[in-house]
Design a protein around this motif. Structure first.
Motif, PDB file in Angstrom:
ATOM      1  N   SER A 160     -32.842  22.611 -54.490  1.00 51.90           N
ATOM      2  CA  SER A 160     -33.598  23.130 -53.337  1.00 51.90           C
ATOM      3  C   SER A 160     -33.425  22.288 -52.069  1.00 51.90           C
ATOM      4  N   TYR A 195     -32.534  23.133 -49.216  1.00 53.62           N
ATOM      5  CA  TYR A 195     -32.840  23.885 -47.993  1.00 53.62           C
ATOM      6  C   TYR A 195     -34.299  23.733 -47.564  1.00 53.62           C
ATOM      7  N   LEU A 196     -35.112  23.046 -48.386  1.00 53.08           N
ATOM      8  CA  LEU A 196     -36.504  22.792 -48.015  1.00 53.08           C
ATOM      9  C   LEU A 196     -36.602  21.595 -47.074  1.00 53.08           C
ATOM     10  N   LYS A 197     -37.632  21.569 -46.250  1.00 50.93           N
ATOM     11  CA  LYS A 197     -37.817  20.441 -45.338  1.00 50.93           C
ATOM     12  C   LYS A 197     -37.988  19.148 -46.116  1.00 50.93           C
ATOM     13  N   GLU A 244     -37.499  36.154 -44.099  1.00 45.81           N
ATOM     14  CA  GLU A 244     -36.661  35.084 -43.568  1.00 45.81           C
ATOM     15  C   GLU A 244     -36.169  34.175 -44.681  1.00 45.81           C
ATOM     16  N   PRO A 274     -35.122  30.719 -46.166  1.00 42.04           N
ATOM     17  CA  PRO A 274     -35.404  29.318 -45.829  1.00 42.04           C
ATOM     18  C   PRO A 274     -34.130  28.560 -45.460  1.00 42.04           C
ATOM     19  N   HIS A 275     -34.214  27.730 -44.435  1.00 40.62           N
ATOM     20  CA  HIS A 275     -33.106  26.851 -44.088  1.00 40.62           C
ATOM     21  C   HIS A 275     -33.655  25.682 -43.287  1.00 40.62           C
ATOM     22  N   THR A 276     -32.881  24.622 -43.243  1.00 41.16           N
ATOM     23  CA  THR A 276     -33.262  23.454 -42.453  1.00 41.16           C
ATOM     24  C   THR A 276     -32.019  22.619 -42.198  1.00 41.16           C
TER      25      THR A 276
END
Length: 265
Positions: free
Chosen positions: A100, A102-104, A165, A167-169
């Protein structure tokens, strides 16, 4: 407790921990195990055969148990994900990755307990990202300093049927481990990391492909052949992993718990 032993699995990555009964693990030995994980990136605990309550109790010693968007957990045991055989085409983990990202705040630590295994196959591999960074030239290290990459959850969204949406970061291409202060390469494949921040995908792709290919060199890998009762822990801040799907339609069930991490820096 007495009888704790920790031995390396390969020169580059991983250790096996024996003489451990998780429910009776005192703080001193837990600290030894914790420090070994931060240094060696992943640990194997044979013959544990943990129930769900015991797994959550042990996981809680490592930090905050995560509930990740787009995933469904075992009823009554929030935080435990039942990982099953989805077939070769449906497997979401047959490539080198960290969990994961792509999580902050991506997971710091992942814990996987073997529940039901195929008659043969189903291995998981890990690679040391400290060493992947160390192997880069001084010029490449200088170029990557301060560079960030986009991490996308598009692959997971597609697999789970997520609507809305994706998720991306953005995270550093090279992250610093908060405990060891060592630098580790933090790169994913084309679907996970499509580009550098401030650059197009076309500009980014050749360099990202090069860096991704550096991660899993055989001299910094370990391949685990699962046995009943095995519990494996790895540090997503310094390791990537790859679950090999070579066991056809046979059942393979694992229980996974992830521990929340900090925002990469």
């Amino acid at each position: 407790m007495t009888g704790l032993s920790i031995e390396p699995l390969t020169p580059a990555v991983g250790s096996v921990v024996n003489g451990v009964e998780f429910a009776k693990l005192d703080n001193s030995d837990f600290t030894k195990i914790q420090n070994t994980l931060f240094d060696r990136c992943m640990l194997v605990f044979p013959k544990q055969n943990m129930g769900n309550t015991a797994l959550l109790d042990f996981a809680g010693r490592w930090g905050e148990i995560m509930v990740t968007p787009m995933l469904t957990y075992i009823e009554g045991f929030q935080g435990i994900l039942r990982v099953r055989n989805r077939g070769k085409e449906g497997t979401p983990t047959e490539y080198w990755h960290s969990d994961s990202p792509y999580l902050k705040r991506p997971p710091a630590i992942s814990i996987l307990a073997a529940k039901e295994l195929p008659s043969t196959g189903g291995d998981t591999m890990w690679c040391n990202q400290y060493l992947a960074y160390d192997a880069l030239s001084d010029g490449m290290k200088a170029f990557l300093k301060g560079k960030r990459v986009k991490y996308s959850g598009a692959k997971m969204a597609k697999r789970t049927g997520h609507e809305g949406e994706v998720p991306h970061t953005f995270h550093p291409a090279v992250r610093t481990h908060p405990e060891t202060h060592r630098k580790a390469l933090f790169i994913g494949n084309k679907e996970l990391t499509p580009r550098f921040e401030g650059m197009t995908e076309e500009e980014s792709r050749p360099l990202l492909d090069f860096l991704y290919q550096q991660c899993p060199n055989p001299d910094r890998m370990y391949r685990h052949q699962w046995q009943s009762g095995d519990v494996v822990i790895w540090d997503n801040r310094c390791a990537m992993h790859y679950a090999v799907h070579d066991y056809g339609e046979e059942p393979r069930f694992m229980h996974r718990v992830t521990i929340a991490g900090e925002q990469p820096f």
